[in-house]
Design an enzyme around this catalytic site. Structure first.
Site, PDB file in Angstrom:
ATOM      1  CE  LYS A  77      -2.116   0.505   3.683  1.00 37.63           C
ATOM      2  NZ  LYS A  77      -2.727  -0.079   4.847  1.00 37.63           N
ATOM      3  CB  THR A  79       5.042   0.149  -2.782  1.00 37.63           C
ATOM      4  OG1 THR A  79       5.854  -0.369  -1.726  1.00 37.63           O
ATOM      5  CG2 THR A  79       5.818   0.159  -4.074  1.00 37.63           C
ATOM      6  NE  ARG A 100       0.189   4.618   8.105  1.00 31.96           N
ATOM      7  CZ  ARG A 100      -0.113   3.328   8.123  1.00 31.96           C
ATOM      8  NH1 ARG A 100      -0.561   2.757   9.216  1.00 31.96           N
ATOM      9  NH2 ARG A 100       0.042   2.603   7.040  1.00 31.96           N
ATOM     10  CE  LYS A 111      18.034  -7.107   5.686  1.00 33.23           C
ATOM     11  NZ  LYS A 111      19.096  -7.990   5.224  1.00 33.23           N
ATOM     12  CB  ALA A 279      -4.095   0.850  11.960  1.00 32.87           C
ATOM     13  CG  PHE A 307      -4.230  -2.669   9.929  1.00 29.63           C
ATOM     14  CD1 PHE A 307      -2.899  -3.071   9.839  1.00 29.63           C
ATOM     15  CD2 PHE A 307      -4.759  -2.454  11.198  1.00 29.63           C
ATOM     16  CE1 PHE A 307      -2.115  -3.274  10.980  1.00 29.63           C
ATOM     17  CE2 PHE A 307      -3.985  -2.664  12.352  1.00 29.63           C
ATOM     18  CZ  PHE A 307      -2.667  -3.062  12.232  1.00 29.63           C
ATOM     19  CG  PHE A 387       4.220  -8.757  -6.043  1.00 30.93           C
ATOM     20  CD1 PHE A 387       3.302  -7.760  -5.774  1.00 30.93           C
ATOM     21  CD2 PHE A 387       5.075  -9.159  -5.026  1.00 30.93           C
ATOM     22  CE1 PHE A 387       3.238  -7.173  -4.516  1.00 30.93           C
ATOM     23  CE2 PHE A 387       5.012  -8.580  -3.773  1.00 30.93           C
ATOM     24  CZ  PHE A 387       4.099  -7.586  -3.513  1.00 30.93           C
ATOM     25  CD1 TRP A 415       8.468  -2.815  -4.637  1.00 32.50           C
ATOM     26  CD2 TRP A 415       9.530  -3.808  -6.336  1.00 32.50           C
ATOM     27  NE1 TRP A 415       9.576  -3.448  -4.127  1.00 32.50           N
ATOM     28  CE2 TRP A 415      10.246  -4.066  -5.144  1.00 32.50           C
ATOM     29  CE3 TRP A 415      10.022  -4.337  -7.546  1.00 32.50           C
ATOM     30  CZ2 TRP A 415      11.424  -4.828  -5.118  1.00 32.50           C
ATOM     31  CZ3 TRP A 415      11.192  -5.091  -7.527  1.00 32.50           C
ATOM     32  CH2 TRP A 415      11.877  -5.332  -6.319  1.00 32.50           C
TER      33      TRP A 415
END
Lengths: 562, 562
Positions: A77, A79, A100, A111, A279, A307, A387, A415
């Site tokens: 989201k 991205t 945020r 990580k 959230a 979320f 993706f 992306w």
């Protein structure tokens, strides 16, 4: 579908970025010299004076990015939010992103950061994910100053007659630290304070963070802080910050933090990164101040909520937009083939395999969230966040599904390709805003009872048959009504993984009821939290924390953070 | 003696200041564009790369400002430090000031900051006294990340076999919060961690702060962090940060904080404000990095140490200068008529009355500190920090006393007149450095035993007859020797109010012994702390905390902070 032959990591892409001096970004926004202050070479804080200067300027269009219920597959989201901001710029629109700010604490455990990904990232990512401009540290300090002042008040004679068993204000720390979840403080004898049970939340769970993100200006910030209920006295009456007389000190500790932070994306699109409440027990959006400022500085604001749409968008539209007097223009609903397949029953380790049956089955999750956005009277576009392993067939299926329902969908390759990969989405967003009628209104009016508000959300947003209250929640409901809190909006704390309150029910569950176990009063923020399950407000560290791989070279180069 | 007809408050003077953009101060120091980063309009951080570029440049003269034993009357050591820096500039010398950064926590309790006073202040005082550039928040974070990692290690199986009763690493918070002095953490059952006793210190008491201030570069910082002893295992062997494998993560959290902060005085003299460890359980000086950088950037560095010369100067000269390879040129010993009268027996509420008898009686305190500086082989100048109510007779008495002993003294009117009021002092400092031979060497060599080191300090610096060890301290001494820590310097934690370990013995007490009650090992910082009394590492708030008077106006103006 083009696959990049070499897939670079986020940090590799970030380290190759050609950032502009933050002065150039400020100039791009036509900020005057006194309206911003640099924090390092690539960060700045913007003065709230900007809002006065631009008070008669027309507001830019606010585009809210939300998603289906999150899965371990990842939806991207942030991205898409960053990518759409870049793409709007590419097609000639003046866009500003509002996001945020991430909490530092969790980065010691797992990580990964929270600044977008691939060619759609905000920069400088290392700094944004660590101390950034210190806002979260300021909130920690204000929260814990209040704790110290409460315990000191009790130690010094307890004039307000605070019941030490009914102190609801907890300490916070920006760290994943399970050992601090439940503690006893004030041990060691009479000069060391009064012993009592206490606990620490992670800072982003502080009500001060929620207030920080709902305040419209410094005065509103102070007023909200003053209204916070920190404890109950021996007569069970609420004790507020105003009773303690320290709202000025708390505001003082936040006076610089409250200024939005200006950074840029990999493609030099301006981004305001400011505030980041939980959230679940809070509303999960960046600050009202940043969103409103972005809408004064840009023609399009792209912002996100936490979320899935059942939690984040609902709260954006019922809480943030209501208090902030924000008029959203359109919602982008992000979905991925991978996540839709998980909603269709595919386990995480088999997502790389094409599975049109599971995809078809999982579409119901997206369908429900679309209905939710429609129930707020808002136009929307579906963004299929692409993706590299998605198959052509799968992508085509989603497009066909949308076409059959007359739903606008765009494939976002942000992306892989940055703004360029989001141009189709950007164009659809612009067109849809231009041509659609916008009938946005919150889902419920404030004059409904708390119970009716919860019923409304459960039925209209989650698709539940209704709401049940535990004995405790029923008792609290009565107390809250007696205290005059009936007219506040409701902030639902529910699992993000399911439309129901059972995280294992993916897709679009039916025939379920929502169990309200407990209520909490966030009177400063201005909402009643309805808790439906275990809400974790202090995460723990895993067996092998990411901290063990982190390093800085002698020359200052960061390793192991992403 | 000229009295200002209208005495302005520090904050009034500060608000009238004509500050230069921090760019101008950076230019004045001939910093290149990439060597500094702005933090707001009047603060900057300087890259450690400067030290590489200037590694062959001759070091500037380091002038250490110390004082007699502090009294409630106030000595104004920081004010003299700032004033002397300004005065050196006024007489044509290129000077840079190096100061400690104040802790935010105490400001919630007592009104008042730590940035000099009158016309000798560093600016912007409000920001310096609040979050500043976030260094102390970064240290809090690193300290508490380590705590979380220790508790997580135990929770996840305790491979290192840590004895939960022997964890010496405490959590910290930058707040006066007595309720956190003694706590029990890890309560709530098996998934919430392992219950144990713990406690919070104020952040400046963290060993990480001491290390931060002794490290010469990022590599040294990481090495010192890795050596910290955080606990003992079930075989009573020390457990270090290196054993946990998280020195890289802690260094990462400090990577920006470790860069010195550049600000300016009211007269635009450059000042580096960086690090501020406790002066009892730690060494109480600003960072080695800032002092060494200042000596590369200026011909004269004016820096201060904590408390009186018995604690601050001793530690500067035996610990900081030794580890930092700093070669101090001269010491300024600050005294005031008021404080000398208190050492001569006058109570605080009668200080405004002329009292030559008490003054004469109190001079012995100054005398002892002068002898201490001489025992380090260093030239010195006495600075009589002038207060507007001092009488001519009193001032003349101090001058005569010095003249009779061949001691150089200057009347510093830096509070009233800024740098101009310190020109006499500045000229004497310059002349004395030019004409004196400097035979500086630490008071003891590291091959002495820990016991011998403590004896040396007690006898030569405090004027004690000797040192006694409690049973506990004797046992620890043996343990520390067994662990190979005998060769470390000693950091004495003693009351600042007296040369003895009894705070009520003012002047120059004689015929006393120093009681060592307990030892602590700061192996990362590189010293053994010898505790002689109750050391308060977590202050409390008073009955009417300053926080209750603080406010911010709707326009952002700060009230009640000073």
């Amino acid at each position: 579908m083009v696959e990049n032959t070499k897939v670079k990591s986020d940090i590799e892409i970030a380290q190759e970025a050609q950032l502009l001096p933050i002065q150039d970004i400020a100039d791009q926004l036509q900020l005057t010299e006194t309206e911003w202050e640099p924090y390092g070479r690539y960060k700045a804080k913007i003065s709230l004076d900007v809002m006065d200067r631009l008070k008669d300027t027309k507001d830019g269009k606010v585009v809210l990015v939300t998603s289906i219920n999150p899965t371990p597959a990842g939806e991207g989201k942030s991205t898409v939010t960053v990518g759409l901001g870049q793409a709007l710029n590419k097609i000639g629109k003046k866009s500003v992103i509002a996001l945020r700010e991430p909490s530092l604490g969790p980065s010691m455990g797992m990580k990964g950061g929270a600044a977008g990904g691939g060619y759609s990232q905000v920069m400088p990512m290392e700094e944004i994910n660590l101390h950034f401009t210190g806002d979260i540290h300021a909130i920690t300090t204000a929260n814990n100053a209040l704790s110290a002042l409460i315990d000191n008040h009790i130690h010094q004679g307890n004039e307000l007659n605070i019941d030490t068993r009914r102190i609801v204000w907890k300490r916070v720390i920006d760290m994943n630290d399970r050992a601090l979840r439940n503690v006893v403080v004030g041990l060691g004898g009479a000069v060391q304070g009064v012993p009592r049970e206490d606990g620490f939340d992670i800072t982003v769970a502080s009500e001060i963070m929620a207030i920080f993100c709902l305040a419209r200006n410094v005065r509103d910030l102070k007023e909200r802080l003053s209204r916070m209920v920190v404890a109950y006295d021996m007569n069970k009456e609420p004790v507020t910050v105003k009773d303690l007389g320290v709202e000025g000190a708390l505001t003082l500790l936040l006076k610089d933090a409250i200024k939005p932070n200006l950074v840029q994306t990999l493609e030099n699109t301006p981004a305001l990164i400011h505030g980041g409440p939980f959230a679940n027990i809070a509303h999960g959006c960046n600050s009202v101040i940043a969103t409103k400022m972005a809408s004064k500085l840009g023609d399009y604001v792209v912002t996100e909520s936490g979320f899935g749409a059942d939690l984040g968008a609902e709260k954006f539209l019922d809480i943030k937009a209501r208090y902030g007097e924000i008029d959203p223009s359109l919602v982008v609903v992000v979905a991925t083939v991978r996540a839709l397949k998980m909603h269709g029953g595919v386990p995480k380790d088999q997502l790389e395999k094409e599975d049109l049956g599971a995809l078809e089955k999982g579409m119901v999750n997206l369908e429900k969230h679309i209905e939710t956005i429609q129930s707020f009277g808002l136009p929307f576009v579906v963004a299929l966040n692409h993706f590299v392993k998605d198959t052509d067939q799968e992508v085509e299926y989603v497009k066909k599904w949308c076409a059959e329902k007359g739903i606008e969908v765009a494939i976002a390759k942000v992306w892989e390709d940055g703004g360029k990969g989001g141009e189709e989405l950007a164009q659809k967003v612009v067109d849809m805003i231009d041509k659609s009628e916008n009938h946005y209104k919150p889902l419920y009016t404030l004059d409904l009872s708390l119970e009716e508000k919860m019923e409304t959300i459960a039925q209209k947003v989650y698709g539940a048959d209704g709401v049940d209250f535990s004995k405790k929640a029923k008792k609290q409901l009565k107390e809250f009504i007696d205290l005059g809190w009936e007219q506040l909006p409701v902030c639902m704390a529910k699992t993000q993984y399911s439309l129901s309150d059972d995280p294992t029910l993916l897709g679009r569950p039916e025939g379920f009821r929502i169990q309200i176990r407990e209520l909490r009063a966030s009177i400063g923020a201005g909402f009643i939290v309805a808790i439906t399950g275990n809400v974790m407000t202090m995460p723990g560290l895993p067996k092998k924390p990411a901290a063990m791989n982190m390093d800085v070279t002698d020359e200052g180069k960061v390793e192991g953070l992403f």
